[in-house]
Design a protein around this motif. Structure first.
Motif, PDB file in Angstrom:
ATOM      1  N   ARG A 168       0.834  -1.205   0.000  1.00 21.22           N
ATOM      2  CA  ARG A 168       0.000   0.000   0.000  1.00 21.22           C
ATOM      3  C   ARG A 168       0.868   1.255   0.000  1.00 21.22           C
ATOM      4  N   ALA A 169       1.949   1.239   0.767  1.00 22.88           N
ATOM      5  CA  ALA A 169       2.809   2.419   0.862  1.00 22.88           C
ATOM      6  C   ALA A 169       3.494   2.743  -0.460  1.00 22.88           C
ATOM      7  N   THR A 170       3.706   1.731  -1.278  1.00 24.69           N
ATOM      8  CA  THR A 170       4.344   1.958  -2.572  1.00 24.69           C
ATOM      9  C   THR A 170       3.335   2.222  -3.680  1.00 24.69           C
ATOM     10  N   GLY A 171       2.065   2.269  -3.327  1.00 27.06           N
ATOM     11  CA  GLY A 171       1.036   2.599  -4.297  1.00 27.06           C
ATOM     12  C   GLY A 171       0.686   1.487  -5.267  1.00 27.06           C
ATOM     13  N   GLN A 172       0.951   0.255  -4.892  1.00 28.78           N
ATOM     14  CA  GLN A 172       0.716  -0.868  -5.796  1.00 28.78           C
ATOM     15  C   GLN A 172      -0.509  -1.703  -5.433  1.00 28.78           C
TER      16      GLN A 172
END
Length: 234
Positions: free
Chosen positions: A40-44
């Motif tokens: 989630r933190a990497t936007g994936q």
């Protein structure tokens, strides 16, 4: 197959990560929560995803499937090490390593470990497997991280309370002979338990390490391509 993001994270107490934690942080659900937080933190998190893992990573990949938290199109489980029971016979050697590290430290601990039946049993079958076990005594921060060796084998891969009902997920299971810590029979059992699973056996890494690596790469690449074909997306 263009424009694909590849994430290869280190789990806590593994690789380059500084995270260690408490015993409760080494349950598979907790470790999957770490993984999902990173995704989630990497936007994936919203993207179509193929998940794969080796050894412990295979079990973490399977538990990620259980969460239904990602738009998964396929999964690869390579040389699985975990079964339906905690501390299976082939993983008890990890607990031995943790206990020896705790009592004797790295240098003396390594010497004592190589004299144990647990080590010699693996060494008689697989030199590469024995080398991997010895590496547990030489990696950076091993004393602080030994908690992983004591706690992670308590986990199980399969739990009747967990379910993969819903979307059919293409699964690849890769096994190899002559690996006492990742038994070929266990990989075959995974293939038998998972719906729509494809089983691939690759050469032993002791007999032919190049063919072993190429076999895994070819199997995973083929399965990833298949998983993203329009007619295989459920």
């Amino acid at each position: 197959m263009n424009d694909i993001a590849v994430l290869a994270p280190d789990a806590r107490a593994h690789g380059a990560t500084a995270l260690v934690g408490e015993p409760s942080d080494f349950t598979f659900p907790a470790m999957v929560a770490d993984l999902l937080a990173l995704i989630r933190a990497t936007g994936q998190a919203e993207k179509p995803t193929y998940i794969a893992g080796i050894s412990m990573g295979a079990a973490l990949a399977l538990h990620t499937v259980y969460t239904h938290a990602l738009d998964l199109r396929g999964a690869g489980y390579i040389r699985p090490a975990f079964s339906h029971v905690p501390f299976p016979e082939h993983l008890k050697v990890m607990k031995v390593i943790a206990e020896i590290l705790d009592q004797y430290g790295q240098e003396e601990g390594l010497h004592r470990f190589t004299e144990t039946v647990a080590y010699q049993t693996v060494a008689a079958i697989s030199p590469s497997g024995a080398a991997s076990l010895r590496d547990q005594f030489t990696k950076p921060g091993v004393l602080e991280r030994s908690i992983r060796l004591a706690e992670i084998p308590r986990n199980t891969a399969f739990d009747s309370a967990q379910s993969q009902e819903g979307k059919v997920l293409p699964a690849l299971i890769v096994g190899t002979p002559g690996d006492p810590v990742h038994p070929l029979l266990l990989a075959e059992n995974w293939a038998a338990q998972l719906p729509h699973a494809k089983f691939v056996q690759v050469p032993s890494r002791d007999d032919d390490p190049v063919a072993y690596e190429k076999g895994i790469q070819a199997a995973v690449l083929s399965h990833v391509k298949q998983a993203f074909q329009p007619d295989t997306i459920q």
